[in-house]
Design a protein around this motif. Structure first.
Motif, PDB file in Angstrom:
ATOM      1  N   SER A  47      30.806  46.057  68.887  1.00  0.00           N
ATOM      2  CA  SER A  47      29.487  46.413  68.385  1.00  0.00           C
ATOM      3  C   SER A  47      29.512  46.517  66.873  1.00  0.00           C
ATOM      4  O   SER A  47      30.542  46.693  66.243  1.00  0.00           O
ATOM      5  CB  SER A  47      29.039  47.750  68.982  1.00  0.00           C
ATOM      6  OG  SER A  47      29.942  48.769  68.608  1.00  0.00           O
ATOM      7  N   ALA A  48      28.321  46.429  66.274  1.00  0.00           N
ATOM      8  CA  ALA A  48      28.211  46.477  64.823  1.00  0.00           C
ATOM      9  C   ALA A  48      26.938  47.196  64.444  1.00  0.00           C
ATOM     10  O   ALA A  48      26.005  47.291  65.211  1.00  0.00           O
ATOM     11  CB  ALA A  48      28.190  45.059  64.240  1.00  0.00           C
ATOM     12  N   THR A  49      26.909  47.709  63.254  1.00  0.00           N
ATOM     13  CA  THR A  49      25.691  48.301  62.714  1.00  0.00           C
ATOM     14  C   THR A  49      25.115  47.350  61.703  1.00  0.00           C
ATOM     15  O   THR A  49      25.777  46.430  61.236  1.00  0.00           O
ATOM     16  CB  THR A  49      26.001  49.643  62.022  1.00  0.00           C
ATOM     17  OG1 THR A  49      26.889  49.405  60.935  1.00  0.00           O
ATOM     18  CG2 THR A  49      26.642  50.617  62.984  1.00  0.00           C
ATOM     19  N   ILE A  50      23.872  47.589  61.349  1.00  0.00           N
ATOM     20  CA  ILE A  50      23.211  46.696  60.407  1.00  0.00           C
ATOM     21  C   ILE A  50      23.932  46.678  59.074  1.00  0.00           C
ATOM     22  O   ILE A  50      23.960  45.664  58.383  1.00  0.00           O
ATOM     23  CB  ILE A  50      21.739  47.124  60.229  1.00  0.00           C
ATOM     24  CG1 ILE A  50      20.980  46.833  61.519  1.00  0.00           C
ATOM     25  CG2 ILE A  50      21.079  46.431  59.058  1.00  0.00           C
ATOM     26  CD1 ILE A  50      19.547  47.277  61.506  1.00  0.00           C
ATOM     27  N   ALA A  51      24.536  47.777  58.707  1.00  0.00           N
ATOM     28  CA  ALA A  51      25.183  47.851  57.404  1.00  0.00           C
ATOM     29  C   ALA A  51      26.609  47.308  57.411  1.00  0.00           C
ATOM     30  O   ALA A  51      27.261  47.258  56.386  1.00  0.00           O
ATOM     31  CB  ALA A  51      25.208  49.306  56.922  1.00  0.00           C
ATOM     32  N   SER A  52      27.099  46.885  58.570  1.00  0.00           N
ATOM     33  CA  SER A  52      28.497  46.482  58.658  1.00  0.00           C
ATOM     34  C   SER A  52      28.750  45.139  58.004  1.00  0.00           C
ATOM     35  O   SER A  52      27.853  44.339  57.816  1.00  0.00           O
ATOM     36  CB  SER A  52      28.927  46.415  60.127  1.00  0.00           C
ATOM     37  OG  SER A  52      28.301  45.333  60.758  1.00  0.00           O
ATOM     38  N   THR A  53      30.004  44.892  57.697  1.00  0.00           N
ATOM     39  CA  THR A  53      30.401  43.591  57.179  1.00  0.00           C
ATOM     40  C   THR A  53      30.799  42.710  58.350  1.00  0.00           C
ATOM     41  O   THR A  53      31.136  43.198  59.420  1.00  0.00           O
ATOM     42  CB  THR A  53      31.600  43.731  56.225  1.00  0.00           C
ATOM     43  OG1 THR A  53      32.653  44.397  56.924  1.00  0.00           O
ATOM     44  CG2 THR A  53      31.228  44.529  54.994  1.00  0.00           C
ATOM     45  N   PRO A  54      30.771  41.393  58.181  1.00  0.00           N
ATOM     46  CA  PRO A  54      31.062  40.505  59.309  1.00  0.00           C
ATOM     47  C   PRO A  54      32.483  40.696  59.832  1.00  0.00           C
ATOM     48  O   PRO A  54      33.421  40.817  59.070  1.00  0.00           O
ATOM     49  CB  PRO A  54      30.893  39.114  58.703  1.00  0.00           C
ATOM     50  CG  PRO A  54      30.077  39.316  57.469  1.00  0.00           C
ATOM     51  CD  PRO A  54      30.412  40.674  56.981  1.00  0.00           C
ATOM     52  N   ARG A  55      32.632  40.753  61.163  1.00  0.00           N
ATOM     53  CA  ARG A  55      33.964  40.788  61.742  1.00  0.00           C
ATOM     54  C   ARG A  55      34.468  39.383  61.994  1.00  0.00           C
ATOM     55  O   ARG A  55      35.646  39.140  62.082  1.00  0.00           O
ATOM     56  CB  ARG A  55      33.943  41.595  63.040  1.00  0.00           C
ATOM     57  CG  ARG A  55      33.732  43.080  62.803  1.00  0.00           C
ATOM     58  CD  ARG A  55      33.752  43.832  64.119  1.00  0.00           C
ATOM     59  NE  ARG A  55      32.822  43.264  65.076  1.00  0.00           N
ATOM     60  CZ  ARG A  55      31.517  43.480  65.041  1.00  0.00           C
ATOM     61  NH1 ARG A  55      31.001  44.223  64.091  1.00  0.00           N
ATOM     62  NH2 ARG A  55      30.730  42.935  65.946  1.00  0.00           N
ATOM     63  N   VAL A  80      26.962  34.586  60.516  1.00  0.00           N
ATOM     64  CA  VAL A  80      28.036  35.287  61.221  1.00  0.00           C
ATOM     65  C   VAL A  80      27.756  36.787  61.258  1.00  0.00           C
ATOM     66  O   VAL A  80      27.882  37.438  62.297  1.00  0.00           O
ATOM     67  CB  VAL A  80      29.388  35.009  60.545  1.00  0.00           C
ATOM     68  CG1 VAL A  80      30.464  35.909  61.130  1.00  0.00           C
ATOM     69  CG2 VAL A  80      29.776  33.558  60.723  1.00  0.00           C
ATOM     70  N   SER A  81      27.367  37.356  60.119  1.00  0.00           N
ATOM     71  CA  SER A  81      27.103  38.788  60.054  1.00  0.00           C
ATOM     72  C   SER A  81      25.938  39.183  60.949  1.00  0.00           C
ATOM     73  O   SER A  81      25.983  40.185  61.654  1.00  0.00           O
ATOM     74  CB  SER A  81      26.807  39.188  58.601  1.00  0.00           C
ATOM     75  OG  SER A  81      26.612  40.584  58.498  1.00  0.00           O
ATOM     76  N   ALA A  82      24.881  38.372  60.939  1.00  0.00           N
ATOM     77  CA  ALA A  82      23.708  38.685  61.753  1.00  0.00           C
ATOM     78  C   ALA A  82      24.032  38.627  63.237  1.00  0.00           C
ATOM     79  O   ALA A  82      23.470  39.391  64.027  1.00  0.00           O
ATOM     80  CB  ALA A  82      22.573  37.717  61.424  1.00  0.00           C
ATOM     81  N   PHE A  83      24.936  37.747  63.625  1.00  0.00           N
ATOM     82  CA  PHE A  83      25.251  37.643  65.049  1.00  0.00           C
ATOM     83  C   PHE A  83      25.862  38.920  65.584  1.00  0.00           C
ATOM     84  O   PHE A  83      25.608  39.304  66.732  1.00  0.00           O
ATOM     85  CB  PHE A  83      26.193  36.475  65.319  1.00  0.00           C
ATOM     86  CG  PHE A  83      26.554  36.371  66.775  1.00  0.00           C
ATOM     87  CD1 PHE A  83      25.627  35.930  67.689  1.00  0.00           C
ATOM     88  CD2 PHE A  83      27.800  36.763  67.231  1.00  0.00           C
ATOM     89  CE1 PHE A  83      25.931  35.871  69.040  1.00  0.00           C
ATOM     90  CE2 PHE A  83      28.114  36.701  68.570  1.00  0.00           C
ATOM     91  CZ  PHE A  83      27.179  36.249  69.479  1.00  0.00           C
ATOM     92  N   ASN A  84      26.677  39.586  64.799  1.00  0.00           N
ATOM     93  CA  ASN A  84      27.274  40.837  65.256  1.00  0.00           C
ATOM     94  C   ASN A  84      26.196  41.847  65.644  1.00  0.00           C
ATOM     95  O   ASN A  84      26.347  42.602  66.602  1.00  0.00           O
ATOM     96  CB  ASN A  84      28.171  41.423  64.160  1.00  0.00           C
ATOM     97  CG  ASN A  84      29.381  40.565  63.890  1.00  0.00           C
ATOM     98  OD1 ASN A  84      29.943  39.976  64.802  1.00  0.00           O
ATOM     99  ND2 ASN A  84      29.772  40.456  62.635  1.00  0.00           N
ATOM    100  N   VAL A  85      25.104  41.875  64.898  1.00  0.00           N
ATOM    101  CA  VAL A  85      23.994  42.781  65.197  1.00  0.00           C
ATOM    102  C   VAL A  85      23.152  42.234  66.344  1.00  0.00           C
ATOM    103  O   VAL A  85      22.763  42.952  67.250  1.00  0.00           O
ATOM    104  CB  VAL A  85      23.118  42.993  63.945  1.00  0.00           C
ATOM    105  CG1 VAL A  85      21.894  43.831  64.282  1.00  0.00           C
ATOM    106  CG2 VAL A  85      23.934  43.653  62.843  1.00  0.00           C
ATOM    107  N   TYR A  86      22.887  40.948  66.310  1.00  0.00           N
ATOM    108  CA  TYR A  86      22.062  40.321  67.348  1.00  0.00           C
ATOM    109  C   TYR A  86      22.696  40.494  68.726  1.00  0.00           C
ATOM    110  O   TYR A  86      22.014  40.824  69.698  1.00  0.00           O
ATOM    111  CB  TYR A  86      21.890  38.835  67.033  1.00  0.00           C
ATOM    112  CG  TYR A  86      21.133  38.060  68.083  1.00  0.00           C
ATOM    113  CD1 TYR A  86      19.751  38.156  68.184  1.00  0.00           C
ATOM    114  CD2 TYR A  86      21.803  37.227  68.983  1.00  0.00           C
ATOM    115  CE1 TYR A  86      19.050  37.448  69.146  1.00  0.00           C
ATOM    116  CE2 TYR A  86      21.108  36.522  69.947  1.00  0.00           C
ATOM    117  CZ  TYR A  86      19.736  36.634  70.023  1.00  0.00           C
ATOM    118  OH  TYR A  86      19.040  35.931  70.974  1.00  0.00           O
TER     119      TYR A  86
END
Length: 344
Positions: A47-55, A80-86
């Protein structure tokens, strides 16, 4: 704040958001058939938060790209970053998923003969269009960035292909004539095109014997709004009206495009939306398209679209079996790839 404002609409089949172009490159696979490996889905990230950096490592995406694709790194990282949130947002929803494998056209023809894959997708990016040349020449003439060309009043709106772009697609047509025929058994059952004129024109040039109104096969052509690049202040994505498209490219079914316009899902906007948010919109649209394809009866489907959309479909909506596949690589202008998919 803008992301939070739009999250509620992410469950809709199509969003009212806007999309930024992202272009790149990869070569058509003409190698011998490769062995399938165990599926390695990329969708099960932490999982990721909106403020996170891409994993996900954005550097794993294709480094090769066309000259002039100056926004590659920024847009790929945003995707890539947006997918973690999506992916986090969609955990409570039942997403349509499909495993996929790159194929060359010989493999695609063989796959049509058996039941190994539910669909054979022929994915293609449009050829060079007039805005690509305008951007390049403008930057050279004024000694400025490519982006500034969009501010010029002469910037092409919903441009057609250049002579070079037409030539590229004519080369593709030589390939389709060789591989898409009764002898190979690889015959398109459906053509799906973005509403933007360069994508429609590219498909028509690439498959001249299957053109609507003139083809004896009567293969349906559908203009699908989910496959387009949404305008994010970019005039090249200001889509033409259905009436103009019908006049220019008759015989294509524009019903879905008309419905989308009436709902307000597609619009020409000068509004600038952050890359991060526009990529969430993009992935929602490629997921929606995959669901639409699953419900169709047609098996061999040709899709003519754009680099960013194709990247989202291949890298995130589909789950490739082979870790060495080209799903993270960007499409070159005029590139065609064949992909076998099986729905979960």
């Amino acid at each position: 704040m803008m992301i939070i404002r739009r999250v509620a609409s992410l469950r809709q089949p199509l969003l009212r958001g806007v999309q930024v172009r992202c272009q790149g490159s990869a070569a058509l696979n003409n190698e011998a058939p490769s062995k399938s490996t165990q599926p390695k889905p990329i969708h099960h990230m932490q999982s990721a938060t909106i403020a996170s950096t891409p994993r996900c490592d954005a550097s794993a995406m294709a480094l090769k790209r066309d000259s002039g694709d100056y926004y590659f790194e920024e847009h790929s990282a945003a995707l890539v970053s947006a997918f973690n949130v999506y992916d986090d947002m969609q955990e409570s929803e039942k997403r349509v998923t499909a495993t996929a494998r790159d194929m060359n056209l010989i493999e695609a023809a063989l796959a049509v003969q058996d039941e190994s894959y539910d669909k054979i997708l022929i994915l293609m990016r449009h050829g060079e269009a007039k805005h690509n040349v305008f951007e390049r020449q403008y930057a050279q003439k004024h000694g400025c960035s490519f982006e500034q060309a969009n501010e010029d009043e002469n910037y092409p709106v919903d441009p057609m292909l250049t002579g070079k772009g037409c030539g590229t697609m004519l080369n593709v047509s030589n390939r389709t004539a060789t591989f898409f025929n009764k002898e190979t058994g690889l015959l398109p059952d459906l053509f799906v095109v973005s509403p933007l004129r360069r994508a429609i024109q590219s498909a028509l040039i690439s498959f001249p014997h299957d053109a609507p109104l003139t083809s004896l096969s009567g293969t349906p052509w559908v203009c699908h709004p989910a496959c387009m690049e949404q305008a994010n202040g970019n005039k090249s994505e200001f889509v033409s009206s259905p009436e103009l498209l019908e006049e220019t490219f008759p015989g294509i079914n524009y019903e879905l495009f008309n419905q989308s316009l009436m709902r307000g899902d597609v619009y020409n906007s000068n509004e600038k939306v952050p890359l991060f948010e526009s990529k969430i919109d993009l992935m929602n649209r490629t997921d929606a398209f995959l669901e639409w394809i699953k419900e169709r009866d047609e098996r061999v489907v040709v899709v003519s679209s754009h680099a960013t959309w194709l990247q989202s479909l291949c890298a995130f909506s589909l789950q490739y079996e082979d870790s060495d596949s080209k799903n993270l690589e960007m499409f070159k202008k005029g590139e065609m790839r064949s992909v076998g998919i099986k729905f979960s």
